[in-house]
Design a protein around this motif. Structure first.
Motif, PDB file in Angstrom:
ATOM      1  N   SER A  84      -9.520   2.037   0.146  1.00 52.08           N
ATOM      2  CA  SER A  84     -10.363   0.887  -0.165  1.00 52.08           C
ATOM      3  C   SER A  84     -10.695   0.077   1.087  1.00 52.08           C
ATOM      4  N   MET A  85     -11.710  -0.777   0.949  1.00 57.07           N
ATOM      5  CA  MET A  85     -12.103  -1.670   2.039  1.00 57.07           C
ATOM      6  C   MET A  85     -12.555  -3.015   1.480  1.00 57.07           C
ATOM      7  N   PHE A  86     -12.250  -4.074   2.221  1.00 57.21           N
ATOM      8  CA  PHE A  86     -12.864  -5.364   1.953  1.00 57.21           C
ATOM      9  C   PHE A  86     -14.190  -5.401   2.711  1.00 57.21           C
ATOM     10  N   LEU A  87     -15.253  -5.752   2.020  1.00 61.71           N
ATOM     11  CA  LEU A  87     -16.599  -5.655   2.581  1.00 61.71           C
ATOM     12  C   LEU A  87     -17.112  -6.963   3.167  1.00 61.71           C
ATOM     13  N   LYS A  88     -16.644  -8.073   2.624  1.00 56.34           N
ATOM     14  CA  LYS A  88     -17.029  -9.386   3.138  1.00 56.34           C
ATOM     15  C   LYS A  88     -15.888 -10.356   2.885  1.00 56.34           C
ATOM     16  N   SER A 119      -5.511  -3.398  13.354  1.00 60.04           N
ATOM     17  CA  SER A 119      -5.290  -4.595  12.542  1.00 60.04           C
ATOM     18  C   SER A 119      -4.251  -5.475  13.195  1.00 60.04           C
ATOM     19  N   LYS A 120      -4.404  -6.776  13.050  1.00 58.72           N
ATOM     20  CA  LYS A 120      -3.426  -7.715  13.599  1.00 58.72           C
ATOM     21  C   LYS A 120      -2.380  -8.104  12.558  1.00 58.72           C
ATOM     22  N   SER A 121      -2.451  -7.521  11.382  1.00 59.91           N
ATOM     23  CA  SER A 121      -1.487  -7.831  10.331  1.00 59.91           C
ATOM     24  C   SER A 121      -0.076  -7.411  10.740  1.00 59.91           C
ATOM     25  N   ASP A 122       0.891  -8.037  10.124  1.00 59.00           N
ATOM     26  CA  ASP A 122       2.295  -7.681  10.288  1.00 59.00           C
ATOM     27  C   ASP A 122       2.558  -6.459   9.404  1.00 59.00           C
ATOM     28  N   ILE A 123       2.435  -5.263   9.993  1.00 59.22           N
ATOM     29  CA  ILE A 123       2.520  -4.019   9.230  1.00 59.22           C
ATOM     30  C   ILE A 123       3.931  -3.443   9.323  1.00 59.22           C
ATOM     31  N   ARG A 124       4.487  -3.098   8.172  1.00 57.85           N
ATOM     32  CA  ARG A 124       5.849  -2.564   8.111  1.00 57.85           C
ATOM     33  C   ARG A 124       5.819  -1.224   7.379  1.00 57.85           C
ATOM     34  N   PHE A 125       6.146  -0.168   8.096  1.00 57.86           N
ATOM     35  CA  PHE A 125       6.130   1.181   7.534  1.00 57.86           C
ATOM     36  C   PHE A 125       7.490   1.495   6.925  1.00 57.86           C
ATOM     37  N   ILE A 126       7.490   1.932   5.659  1.00 61.88           N
ATOM     38  CA  ILE A 126       8.749   2.245   4.977  1.00 61.88           C
ATOM     39  C   ILE A 126       8.588   3.540   4.174  1.00 61.88           C
ATOM     40  N   ILE A 132       0.867  -1.181   0.000  1.00 59.33           N
ATOM     41  CA  ILE A 132       0.000   0.000   0.000  1.00 59.33           C
ATOM     42  C   ILE A 132       0.904   1.231   0.000  1.00 59.33           C
ATOM     43  N   LEU A 133       0.724   2.113  -0.976  1.00 61.39           N
ATOM     44  CA  LEU A 133       1.401   3.411  -0.957  1.00 61.39           C
ATOM     45  C   LEU A 133       0.388   4.400  -0.395  1.00 61.39           C
ATOM     46  N   SER A 134       0.665   4.969   0.768  1.00 57.23           N
ATOM     47  CA  SER A 134      -0.381   5.670   1.499  1.00 57.23           C
ATOM     48  C   SER A 134       0.020   7.071   1.955  1.00 57.23           C
ATOM     49  N   SER A 135      -0.981   7.957   1.975  1.00 49.28           N
ATOM     50  CA  SER A 135      -0.851   9.243   2.673  1.00 49.28           C
ATOM     51  C   SER A 135      -2.162   9.622   3.362  1.00 49.28           C
ATOM     52  N   ARG A 136      -3.203   8.805   3.169  1.00 46.35           N
ATOM     53  CA  ARG A 136      -4.481   9.070   3.829  1.00 46.35           C
ATOM     54  C   ARG A 136      -4.454   8.440   5.224  1.00 46.35           C
ATOM     55  N   THR A 137      -3.982   9.202   6.188  1.00 46.92           N
ATOM     56  CA  THR A 137      -3.801   8.666   7.537  1.00 46.92           C
ATOM     57  C   THR A 137      -5.119   8.306   8.212  1.00 46.92           C
ATOM     58  N   GLN A 138      -6.202   8.966   7.814  1.00 47.03           N
ATOM     59  CA  GLN A 138      -7.501   8.657   8.416  1.00 47.03           C
ATOM     60  C   GLN A 138      -8.127   7.398   7.825  1.00 47.03           C
ATOM     61  N   CYS A 139      -7.819   7.125   6.578  1.00 47.77           N
ATOM     62  CA  CYS A 139      -8.385   5.956   5.908  1.00 47.77           C
ATOM     63  C   CYS A 139      -7.614   4.672   6.212  1.00 47.77           C
ATOM     64  N   LEU A 140      -6.307   4.781   6.318  1.00 47.49           N
ATOM     65  CA  LEU A 140      -5.461   3.587   6.409  1.00 47.49           C
ATOM     66  C   LEU A 140      -5.860   2.626   7.526  1.00 47.49           C
ATOM     67  N   PRO A 141      -6.141   3.077   8.750  1.00 43.30           N
ATOM     68  CA  PRO A 141      -6.490   2.122   9.803  1.00 43.30           C
ATOM     69  C   PRO A 141      -7.709   1.262   9.452  1.00 43.30           C
ATOM     70  N   LEU A 142      -8.725   1.877   8.861  1.00 45.48           N
ATOM     71  CA  LEU A 142      -9.936   1.143   8.499  1.00 45.48           C
ATOM     72  C   LEU A 142      -9.677   0.196   7.328  1.00 45.48           C
ATOM     73  N   CYS A 143      -8.847   0.638   6.410  1.00 50.81           N
ATOM     74  CA  CYS A 143      -8.464  -0.212   5.284  1.00 50.81           C
ATOM     75  C   CYS A 143      -7.747  -1.462   5.787  1.00 50.81           C
ATOM     76  N   LEU A 144      -6.775  -1.283   6.667  1.00 51.55           N
ATOM     77  CA  LEU A 144      -6.004  -2.401   7.199  1.00 51.55           C
ATOM     78  C   LEU A 144      -6.857  -3.329   8.055  1.00 51.55           C
ATOM     79  N   GLU A 145      -7.782  -2.755   8.804  1.00 47.97           N
ATOM     80  CA  GLU A 145      -8.673  -3.568   9.626  1.00 47.97           C
ATOM     81  C   GLU A 145      -9.510  -4.494   8.750  1.00 47.97           C
ATOM     82  N   SER A 146     -10.056  -3.956   7.667  1.00 48.05           N
ATOM     83  CA  SER A 146     -10.884  -4.777   6.779  1.00 48.05           C
ATOM     84  C   SER A 146     -10.053  -5.827   6.062  1.00 48.05           C
ATOM     85  N   LEU A 147      -8.819  -5.469   5.701  1.00 44.37           N
ATOM     86  CA  LEU A 147      -7.920  -6.421   5.052  1.00 44.37           C
ATOM     87  C   LEU A 147      -7.677  -7.636   5.933  1.00 44.37           C
ATOM     88  N   TRP A 148      -7.449  -7.394   7.220  1.00 45.26           N
ATOM     89  CA  TRP A 148      -7.207  -8.497   8.161  1.00 45.26           C
ATOM     90  C   TRP A 148      -8.482  -9.305   8.412  1.00 45.26           C
TER      91      TRP A 148
END
Length: 296
Positions: free
Chosen positions: A129-133, A54-61, A5-21
């Motif tokens: 983006s979000m995963f919905l189901k 999110s419980k994912s293994d997140i690596r910020f670079i 994920i190439l990101s700058s939307r700090t408000q969106c990212l947590p919800l995106c990652l939560e749905s991904l997991w």
């Protein structure tokens, strides 16, 4: 495999990652690389607040960015006032980060500070983006059975969703580039779309009305090691089209596979079947915050 994920939307990212997991990655725990420009995710408290979702293994670079030296400032996309997209104020220099993003995606493999070369497969998604189901399949396992080892979670057919003026304005020079690339490299096109484009009387109109584009890509990374990809990516870089005309990966990657493989990537239909929404979080944070330094 890994997720990018190439990101700058700090408000969106947590919800995106939560749905991904919750909807997919809890079964696999693939590492998630959150790449970013400047220092937007350097703050440890911000990182912790995001990881908590999110419980994912997140690596910020943090990854570097720089306008190519062979592209003059006057040629930059945001200075092309003759284009409706620019003239109406929808793309000013304040969105220069978008051009750097497009450059990042055309040069993913071994882009400075990245680790994609350590993996066999990768999936790229957007931070809005979000995963919905729950997704009932493993993207990478499905890809193993596909001939060109690439896929996308959304394909858009212009005969179903016709392109608008903003799309036309971000494809300036693309047809000429494709035709010159094929001629200069003595390539025998493997698909009907490219053959028709090379020989029809109105290639621009044919291009816009028939080019299927792909978004949110899944790759087997050995594609990036191929001579075909290196030749294509280097040609795109030399043309300056990403910075001059805001060429995006949705078109560029699709064209690469049409030219060299004769077919589009595998269509996962993840969006069409309701598992994923690519713009679900735009109501929280619309345009992605840009880079800090517009001089580079």
């Amino acid at each position: 495999a890994c997720i990018n994920i190439l990101s700058s939307r700090t408000q969106c990212l947590p919800l995106c990652l939560e749905s991904l997991w919750d909807k997919w990655n809890y079964r696999y725990n693939y590492p998630v690389y959150v790449h970013y420009f400047d220092d937007i995710y350097d703050d440890e408290d911000l990182r912790k607040s995001i990881i908590l979702k999110s419980k994912s293994d997140i690596r910020f670079i943090s990854v570097p960015y720089k306008t190519p030296s062979h592209v003059e400032e006057s040629e930059m996309f945001y200075n092309r006032k003759e284009l409706w997209y620019v003239n109406t104020g929808q793309f000013s220099i304040s969105r220069k980060g978008y051009l750097h993003m497009c450059h990042f995606y055309n040069n993913l493999y071994k882009y400075p500070n990245t680790e994609f070369h350590k993996y066999d497969f990768m999936l790229s998604i957007d931070d809005e983006s979000m995963f919905l189901k729950e997704v009932p399949y493993n993207f990478f396992e499905v890809l193993i059975g596909q001939p060109n080892k690439s896929g996308a979670i959304k394909l858009t057919d212009p005969r179903v969703k016709p392109p608008k003026q903003g799309v036309f304005d971000t494809r300036v020079g693309m047809v000429k580039f494709v035709k010159d690339y094929i001629t200069e490299n003595n390539i025998q096109p493997k698909c009907e779309f490219i053959n028709t484009l090379m020989n029809c009387e109105d290639p621009e109109n044919y291009f816009h009305q028939n080019l299927i584009i792909a978004d949110s890509w899944v790759f087997e990374t050995k594609i990036f090691k191929s001579d075909q990809w290196k030749k294509w990516s280097n040609s795109v870089n030399r043309s300056g089209g990403i910075y001059k005309y805001r060429w995006g990966d949705t078109e560029l990657n699709a064209l690469f596979f049409l030219i060299h493989y004769g077919e589009m990537p595998y269509d996962f239909k993840t969006v069409d079947e309701g598992y994923h929404n690519q713009g679900a979080l735009r109501h929280i944070q619309d345009y992605a915050p840009s880079v800090k330094d517009f001089s580079r």
